[in-house]
Scaffold this active site. Structure first.
Site, PDB file in Angstrom:
ATOM      1  N   SER A 119       0.773  -1.130  -0.089  1.00 22.70           N
ATOM      2  CA  SER A 119      -0.031   0.080   0.006  1.00 22.70           C
ATOM      3  C   SER A 119       0.913   1.202  -0.094  1.00 22.70           C
ATOM      4  O   SER A 119       0.485   2.314  -0.615  1.00 22.70           O
ATOM      5  CB  SER A 119      -0.852   0.067   1.218  1.00 22.70           C
ATOM      6  OG  SER A 119      -1.469  -1.332   1.702  1.00 22.70           O
ATOM      7  N   HIS A 140      -0.950  -2.309  -6.896  1.00 20.18           N
ATOM      8  CA  HIS A 140      -1.885  -2.128  -5.694  1.00 20.18           C
ATOM      9  C   HIS A 140      -2.985  -2.388  -5.972  1.00 20.18           C
ATOM     10  O   HIS A 140      -3.975  -1.464  -6.549  1.00 20.18           O
ATOM     11  CB  HIS A 140      -1.232  -0.906  -5.461  1.00 20.18           C
ATOM     12  CG  HIS A 140      -2.252  -0.247  -4.122  1.00 20.18           C
ATOM     13  ND1 HIS A 140      -2.712   0.888  -3.861  1.00 20.18           N
ATOM     14  CD2 HIS A 140      -2.353  -0.953  -2.844  1.00 20.18           C
ATOM     15  CE1 HIS A 140      -3.263   1.025  -2.557  1.00 20.18           C
ATOM     16  NE2 HIS A 140      -3.143  -0.095  -2.207  1.00 20.18           N
ATOM     17  N   GLU A 152      -3.178   0.020  -9.212  1.00 15.41           N
ATOM     18  CA  GLU A 152      -2.174   0.898  -9.615  1.00 15.41           C
ATOM     19  C   GLU A 152      -0.980   0.265  -9.833  1.00 15.41           C
ATOM     20  O   GLU A 152      -0.327  -0.371  -8.882  1.00 15.41           O
ATOM     21  CB  GLU A 152      -1.948   2.053  -8.494  1.00 15.41           C
ATOM     22  CG  GLU A 152      -3.128   2.814  -8.222  1.00 15.41           C
ATOM     23  CD  GLU A 152      -3.106   3.734  -6.896  1.00 15.41           C
ATOM     24  OE1 GLU A 152      -2.571   4.942  -6.819  1.00 15.41           O
ATOM     25  OE2 GLU A 152      -3.433   2.801  -5.778  1.00 15.41           O
ATOM     26  N   ASN A 191      -3.884   7.588  -3.667  1.00 15.58           N
ATOM     27  CA  ASN A 191      -3.740   7.789  -2.361  1.00 15.58           C
ATOM     28  C   ASN A 191      -3.318   9.211  -2.275  1.00 15.58           C
ATOM     29  O   ASN A 191      -3.539  10.029  -1.428  1.00 15.58           O
ATOM     30  CB  ASN A 191      -2.742   7.148  -1.458  1.00 15.58           C
ATOM     31  CG  ASN A 191      -3.739   6.030  -0.797  1.00 15.58           C
ATOM     32  OD1 ASN A 191      -4.794   6.515  -0.316  1.00 15.58           O
ATOM     33  ND2 ASN A 191      -3.166   4.844  -0.709  1.00 15.58           N
TER      34      ASN A 191
END
Ligand SMILES: NC(=O)c1ccc[n+]([C@@H]2O[C@H](COP(=O)([O-])OP(=O)(O)OC[C@H]3O[C@@H](n4cnc5c(N)ncnc54)[C@H](O)[C@@H]3O)[C@@H](O)[C@H]2O)c1
Length: 312
Positions: A119, A140, A152, A191
């Site tokens: 992550s 990800h 991702e 993110n």
């Protein structure tokens, strides 16, 4: 013959990824620390397949076949003998991941991609002890991996671009929505965007501009309800870049652009208020139903995915 997907770590994420892989028709081996844990992973992957099937997101025939494509392996070296791709989904710990990558690198020929579901760790660091870092990258998946389409694909400083593009197109064939992130930066891609939203949301509460409930309502009932089909760049093109520029000139000087955590969030953590797990964060969870909220989230994702599937 290299015809299997090998997944290392069959926890929350590994079992979701296994469901996606098997539903795409791949023989999928889940490697765990012991047989009990891989059996749990296979059971959970089966549950994920069933959930997709019951909700019209997977065909009965593909699901029936997928259960039989899942198998357990305690011996990583043996599993790797037949792997055409390996996905690591063990705990988020740099040293543990480095060790697994180094072992995988010595077990697999250079053309077999090795992916990490990290992550937040840098894939450049995870692969730092490998001889062939050009075949390593992050993939990800988001939780729950069998439902959320985004993956991702993040390149390290040494990932081969053709290899990354091949992995991206394989994930698209698996029914995912992969994106390519060309540099190994904190927050990958999504993110970074989410953190910009959370920084402003927590700041708005801190300055007393609005309550936590109203901040969440503004996101859920406003921009959030459009986002599954209407991205921010499509939005700004639609309204006109002249308007977009003018809004940036007015609003950006007034919103939070600090490069450190929001003070009141830090204060909550220092006081031991960690959110749901301690009962209190921005909300009092003794009065609010997390299970119901998570169920509504999954129902909404399923509803949106079904609608999008019908339109395609
Ligand atoms: N949980 C999330 O929401 C989420 C979302 C995206 C990415 N991730 C990332 O995915 C990875 C896995 O997270 P998770 O939530 O599935 O964790 P988890 O704790 O549910 O599962 C990890 C599994 O890895 C196994 N494991 C540990 N070391 C191992 C080894 N050497 N060999 C084989 N198996 C081993 C553990 O037994 C465990 O079952 C982490 O890097 C995490 O940051 C998590």
């Amino acid at each position: 013959m290299r015809n299997k997907v090998v997944i290392i770590g069959a926890g929350l994420m590994g079992s979701g990824i296994a469901a996606v892989s098997a539903l795409s028709g791949n023989m999928t081996i889940l490697v765990e620390k012991n047989n009990e844990l891989s059996a749990r992973g296979i059971k959970n992957a089966g549950g994920n397949i069933r959930e997709l099937c019951e909700n019209g997101l997977a065909e009965d025939a593909a699901a029936g076949k997928a259960y039989g494509l899942l198998s357990a392996g305690e011996d990583m070296a043996k599993a790797c003998e037949e792997a055409f791709i390996v996905i690591e989904a063990i705990v988020e710990n740099l040293e543990a991941k480095k060790e697994i990558f180094s072992r995988l690198d010595s077990l697999l020929p250079a053309e077999v991609p090795i992916l990490s579901n990290t992550s937040g760790l840098r894939i450049t660091d995870i692969a730092s002890d490998t001889v062939h870092p050009e075949r390593t990258m992050t993939a990800h998946f988001w939780f729950p991996a069998h439902l959320v389409p985004l993956v991702e694909v993040v390149m390290s400083e040494r990932t081969d671009i053709d290899m990354a593009q091949k992995v991206k197109s394989m994930l698209a064939d698996w029914g995912k929505k992969p994106v390519l992130v060309r540099r190994d930066v904190p927050g990958q891609l999504a993110n970074r965007i989410l953190q910009a939203v959370i920084r402003e949301a927590t700041s708005i509460v801190e300055t007393g501009l609005a309550s936590p409930e109203d901040v969440d309502t503004a996101v859920k009932a406003g921009m959030g309800i459009r986002f599954p089909v209407w991205g921010p760049l499509e939005h700004i093109d639609a309204v006109g870049l002249d308007l977009g520029l003018s809004v940036q000139q007015t609003v950006l000087p007034d919103i939070n652009n600090e490069d450190k955590p929001v003070e009141s969030l830090k204060k909550l953590v220092d006081e031991g208020n960690l959110g749901y797990k301690t009962g209190k964060g921005y909300y009092d969870w003794s009065e609010k139903d997390m299970e119901g909220l998570a169920a509504l989230r999954n129902d909404f994702i399923i509803y949106a995915l079904k609608m999008l599937k019908q339109r395609n």
